[in-house]
Design an enzyme around this catalytic site. Structure first.
Site, PDB file in Angstrom:
ATOM      1  N   THR A 125     -23.283   4.731  38.423  1.00  0.00           N
ATOM      2  CA  THR A 125     -23.598   5.056  37.023  1.00  0.00           C
ATOM      3  C   THR A 125     -25.041   4.670  36.703  1.00  0.00           C
ATOM      4  OG1 THR A 125     -23.180   4.290  34.748  1.00  0.00           O
ATOM      5  CG2 THR A 125     -22.484   2.822  36.483  1.00  0.00           C
ATOM      6  N   ASP A 126     -25.613   5.311  35.707  1.00  0.00           N
ATOM      7  CA  ASP A 126     -26.984   4.932  35.307  1.00  0.00           C
ATOM      8  C   ASP A 126     -27.002   3.559  34.624  1.00  0.00           C
ATOM      9  OD1 ASP A 126     -25.970   5.508  32.752  1.00  0.00           O
ATOM     10  OD2 ASP A 126     -27.667   6.767  32.166  1.00  0.00           O
ATOM     11  N   GLU A 127     -25.808   3.036  34.299  1.00  0.00           N
ATOM     12  CA  GLU A 127     -25.761   1.698  33.685  1.00  0.00           C
ATOM     13  C   GLU A 127     -26.299   0.628  34.630  1.00  0.00           C
ATOM     14  OE1 GLU A 127     -23.568   0.695  30.752  1.00  0.00           O
ATOM     15  OE2 GLU A 127     -22.865   2.694  30.244  1.00  0.00           O
ATOM     16  N   TYR A 149     -19.362  -4.741  33.350  1.00  0.00           N
ATOM     17  CA  TYR A 149     -19.059  -3.411  33.910  1.00  0.00           C
ATOM     18  C   TYR A 149     -20.227  -2.940  34.769  1.00  0.00           C
ATOM     19  CZ  TYR A 149     -19.090   1.709  34.115  1.00  0.00           C
ATOM     20  OH  TYR A 149     -19.195   3.013  34.552  1.00  0.00           O
ATOM     21  N   LYS A 153     -20.391  -2.312  38.824  1.00  0.00           N
ATOM     22  CA  LYS A 153     -20.743  -1.011  39.404  1.00  0.00           C
ATOM     23  C   LYS A 153     -21.962  -1.147  40.312  1.00  0.00           C
ATOM     24  CE  LYS A 153     -19.209   2.562  38.819  1.00  0.00           C
ATOM     25  NZ  LYS A 153     -18.107   3.296  39.511  1.00  0.00           N
TER      26      LYS A 153
HETATM   27  P1  NAD Z   1     -11.762   6.509  33.376  1.00  0.00           P
HETATM   28  O1  NAD Z   1     -11.668   5.112  32.878  1.00  0.00           O
HETATM   29  O2  NAD Z   1     -11.403   7.639  32.475  1.00  0.00           O
HETATM   30  O3  NAD Z   1     -10.828   6.665  34.680  1.00  0.00           O
HETATM   31  C1  NAD Z   1     -10.773   5.690  35.694  1.00  0.00           C
HETATM   32  C2  NAD Z   1      -9.567   6.020  36.578  1.00  0.00           C
HETATM   33  O4  NAD Z   1      -9.529   5.057  37.650  1.00  0.00           O
HETATM   34  C3  NAD Z   1      -8.219   5.918  35.852  1.00  0.00           C
HETATM   35  O5  NAD Z   1      -7.416   7.034  36.174  1.00  0.00           O
HETATM   36  C4  NAD Z   1      -7.609   4.636  36.390  1.00  0.00           C
HETATM   37  O6  NAD Z   1      -6.188   4.645  36.407  1.00  0.00           O
HETATM   38  C5  NAD Z   1      -8.178   4.611  37.798  1.00  0.00           C
HETATM   39  N1  NAD Z   1      -8.213   3.242  38.369  1.00  0.00           N
HETATM   40  C6  NAD Z   1      -8.690   2.113  37.771  1.00  0.00           C
HETATM   41  N2  NAD Z   1      -8.533   1.070  38.607  1.00  0.00           N
HETATM   42  C7  NAD Z   1      -7.986   1.559  39.760  1.00  0.00           C
HETATM   43  C8  NAD Z   1      -7.595   0.964  40.988  1.00  0.00           C
HETATM   44  N3  NAD Z   1      -7.742  -0.349  41.199  1.00  0.00           N
HETATM   45  N4  NAD Z   1      -7.073   1.766  41.948  1.00  0.00           N
HETATM   46  C9  NAD Z   1      -6.904   3.097  41.735  1.00  0.00           C
HETATM   47  N5  NAD Z   1      -7.234   3.711  40.582  1.00  0.00           N
HETATM   48  C10 NAD Z   1      -7.773   2.942  39.603  1.00  0.00           C
HETATM   49  O7  NAD Z   1     -13.225   6.666  33.956  1.00  0.00           O
HETATM   50  P2  NAD Z   1     -14.238   7.895  33.952  1.00  0.00           P
HETATM   51  O8  NAD Z   1     -14.997   7.900  32.696  1.00  0.00           O
HETATM   52  O9  NAD Z   1     -13.521   9.113  34.389  1.00  0.00           O
HETATM   53  O10 NAD Z   1     -15.240   7.422  35.108  1.00  0.00           O
HETATM   54  C11 NAD Z   1     -14.995   7.780  36.462  1.00  0.00           C
HETATM   55  C12 NAD Z   1     -16.080   7.194  37.336  1.00  0.00           C
HETATM   56  O11 NAD Z   1     -17.349   7.671  36.936  1.00  0.00           O
HETATM   57  C13 NAD Z   1     -16.174   5.667  37.259  1.00  0.00           C
HETATM   58  O12 NAD Z   1     -16.444   5.159  38.548  1.00  0.00           O
HETATM   59  C14 NAD Z   1     -17.339   5.418  36.324  1.00  0.00           C
HETATM   60  O13 NAD Z   1     -17.966   4.182  36.599  1.00  0.00           O
HETATM   61  C15 NAD Z   1     -18.230   6.596  36.668  1.00  0.00           C
HETATM   62  N6  NAD Z   1     -19.122   7.029  35.593  1.00  0.00           N
HETATM   63  C16 NAD Z   1     -18.626   7.310  34.354  1.00  0.00           C
HETATM   64  C17 NAD Z   1     -19.483   7.767  33.365  1.00  0.00           C
HETATM   65  C18 NAD Z   1     -18.964   8.133  31.982  1.00  0.00           C
HETATM   66  O14 NAD Z   1     -19.758   8.431  31.105  1.00  0.00           O
HETATM   67  N7  NAD Z   1     -17.653   8.126  31.747  1.00  0.00           N
HETATM   68  C19 NAD Z   1     -20.840   7.936  33.635  1.00  0.00           C
HETATM   69  C20 NAD Z   1     -21.312   7.645  34.926  1.00  0.00           C
HETATM   70  C21 NAD Z   1     -20.439   7.198  35.891  1.00  0.00           C
HETATM   71  P1  TYD Z   2     -19.684   3.995  25.215  1.00  0.00           P
HETATM   72  O1  TYD Z   2     -19.012   5.303  24.963  1.00  0.00           O
HETATM   73  O2  TYD Z   2     -18.832   2.767  25.255  1.00  0.00           O
HETATM   74  O3  TYD Z   2     -20.508   4.171  26.574  1.00  0.00           O
HETATM   75  P2  TYD Z   2     -21.608   3.179  27.258  1.00  0.00           P
HETATM   76  O4  TYD Z   2     -21.501   1.836  26.679  1.00  0.00           O
HETATM   77  O5  TYD Z   2     -21.150   3.233  28.690  1.00  0.00           O
HETATM   78  O6  TYD Z   2     -22.941   3.828  27.041  1.00  0.00           O
HETATM   79  O7  TYD Z   2     -20.812   3.760  24.139  1.00  0.00           O
HETATM   80  C1  TYD Z   2     -21.876   4.664  23.987  1.00  0.00           C
HETATM   81  C2  TYD Z   2     -22.786   4.135  22.919  1.00  0.00           C
HETATM   82  O8  TYD Z   2     -22.103   4.139  21.675  1.00  0.00           O
HETATM   83  C3  TYD Z   2     -23.247   2.700  23.128  1.00  0.00           C
HETATM   84  O9  TYD Z   2     -24.595   2.587  22.653  1.00  0.00           O
HETATM   85  C4  TYD Z   2     -22.340   1.894  22.235  1.00  0.00           C
HETATM   86  C5  TYD Z   2     -22.080   2.836  21.073  1.00  0.00           C
HETATM   87  N1  TYD Z   2     -20.752   2.691  20.427  1.00  0.00           N
HETATM   88  C6  TYD Z   2     -20.679   2.476  19.052  1.00  0.00           C
HETATM   89  O10 TYD Z   2     -21.701   2.401  18.338  1.00  0.00           O
HETATM   90  N2  TYD Z   2     -19.446   2.361  18.476  1.00  0.00           N
HETATM   91  C7  TYD Z   2     -18.299   2.436  19.204  1.00  0.00           C
HETATM   92  O11 TYD Z   2     -17.183   2.281  18.628  1.00  0.00           O
HETATM   93  C8  TYD Z   2     -18.383   2.665  20.608  1.00  0.00           C
HETATM   94  C9  TYD Z   2     -17.140   2.764  21.452  1.00  0.00           C
HETATM   95  C10 TYD Z   2     -19.635   2.797  21.167  1.00  0.00           C
END
Ligand code: NAD
Ligand code: TYD
Length: 339
Positions: A125-127, A149, A153
């Site tokens: 992730t870019d985080e 988190y 990552k």
């Molecule tokens: P999400 O939280 O919606 O889904 C995570 C999934 O992983 C769930 O289905 C959960 O049951 C499963 N899981 C958790 N722990 C597990 C374990 N120990 N064994 C097997 N399965 C497990 O997440 P998402 O938003 O779909 O993100 C997916 C991936 O992409 C993650 O690795 C996240 O770090 C990365 N990512 C997400 C974003 C975003 O904006 N959501 C951006 C960049 C990268």
């Molecule tokens: P989030 O969706 O949790 O993603 P990330 O922290 O991975 O970027 O949050 C996105 C942005 O929105 C972050 O700057 C925090 C802000 N945020 C709020 O202001 N209120 C909220 O209730 C949530 C969930 C996030």
């Protein structure tokens, strides 16, 4: 011969969008999902494909060596989406993040190495960069994660890289920006604000709301991963993925109010998140030039499609927002309790 891919975390937001997209678009790819079904994992996300002949679901934990060895055996590619993913939850309870995002990644890498699997894609992730500061981060920028988190990552990301440098494990690492779209858990900003606003409930803005993120429609991310999965080479490479559309929380909230035709009075300032990153932004020159990928969905279109999906799929999110989530919400947003 069909390719066999393993998608860990395939019942989550991005993983399920990826699985549905691949099963729909390819008739020569067998997909096995390995998912623990945590609070964020949801089989409703995979309902459309549950009877698909090339789809298998395994309920299991990526930290469990014997399950992982069994599931990965004979596969051509592993895509590791499985993770604990919510920054706010990692602040309250980091242990499960360290376990899944670091140790779980280790278990998968170890199995990949021992079984000689030809490709491992670590969805980072870019985080991991922490605050972008004045310039969007490129793949060489230092990793300065600011939440448990992001740090977990970063651990998984660098562990994957070390398997490449130490054992020659064919690893590719991706670092995408903030995704939005169908099936995103309503704990995250866009689905939380959309579903709250649809019910005329307050939209909690942390602190000033001027923090910015690069927002990418989930299918653009999925297509970038598809391009990586389909190209040879790339071992040990890192690719940023992003849309280039940087918007503040207030910009996003304003967009949601416009799309749903709701009043600004729904916005409520709440206490800021500790360690809140001011700016996440990535340079994507590398993936553009190496793979010819670029994001295609502009934010306004993506937000409209997403709002439409949440409007039509109340059954999906109402279930999630009741039960366990109510307790989390009360604890997370005490300032909203009486509203
Ligand atoms: P999400 O939280 O919606 O889904 C995570 C999934 O992983 C769930 O289905 C959960 O049951 C499963 N899981 C958790 N722990 C597990 C374990 N120990 N064994 C097997 N399965 C497990 O997440 P998402 O938003 O779909 O993100 C997916 C991936 O992409 C993650 O690795 C996240 O770090 C990365 N990512 C997400 C974003 C975003 O904006 N959501 C951006 C960049 C990268
Ligand atoms: P989030 O969706 O949790 O993603 P990330 O922290 O991975 O970027 O949050 C996105 C942005 O929105 C972050 O700057 C925090 C802000 N945020 C709020 O202001 N209120 C909220 O209730 C949530 C969930 C996030």
């Amino acid at each position: 011969m069909a390719r066999k891919i393993v998608v860990t975390g395939g019942a989550g937001f991005i993983g399920s969008n990826f699985v549905r997209y691949i099963l729909e678009g390819y008739d020569d790819v067998d997909v096995t999902v390995l998912d623990k079904l945590t609070y964020a994992g949801n089989l409703d996300n995979l309902k459309e494909v549950e009877n698909h002949p090339r789809y298998t679901f395994v309920h299991g934990d990526i930290c469990d060596e014997s399950t992982v060895n069994e599931v990965l055996k004979g596969s051509d590619c592993v895509l590791n989406f499985a993770a604990e993913t919510h920054v706010d939850r990692s602040i309250g309870d980091p242990a499960s993040f360290i376990m899944t995002d670091v140790y779980g990644t280790y278990v998968l890498l170890e199995a990949t190495r021992k079984l000689g699997i030809p490709r491992f894609i670590q969805i980072s992730t870019d985080e991991v960069y922490g605050d972008a500061g004045d310039e969007p981060s490129d793949e060489e920028s230092p990793l300065m994660p600011r939440s448990p988190y992001a740090a977990s990552k970063a651990g998984g990301d660098r562990l994957a890289y070390s398997y490449f440098t130490t054992y020659g494990t064919p690893v590719v690492i991706t670092r995408c920006s903030n995704n939005y779209g169908p099936n995103q858990h309503p704990e995250k900003l866009i689905p939380l604000f959309l579903t709250n606003a649809m019910d005329d409930k307050p939209m909690p803005v942390y602190g000033s709301g001027v923090n910015t993120r690069d927002w990418i429609y989930v299918l653009d991310h999925v297509k970038a991963l598809e391009a990586i999965m389909n190209s040879g080479g790339l071992e040990g490479e890192v690719f940023n993925i992003g849309s280039g559309t940087e918007l503040s929380i207030l910009d996003v909230a304003g967009g949601i109010l416009t799309v749903l035709d709701k009043p600004e009075s729904l916005l409520k300032r709440v206490t800021d998140r500790p360690g809140h990153v001011m700016r996440h932004a990535v340079k994507t020159d590398k993936i553009r030039s190496v793979l010819g990928w670029k994001a295609e969905v502009d934010f306004e279109t993506g937000l409209r499609m997403t709002a439409e999906w949440y409007r039509k799929n109340r059954w999906w999110w109402e279930k999630i927002k009741s039960g366990q989530f109510e307790e989390y919400y009360r604890k997370m947003y005490p300032e909203l309790e009486s509203k």
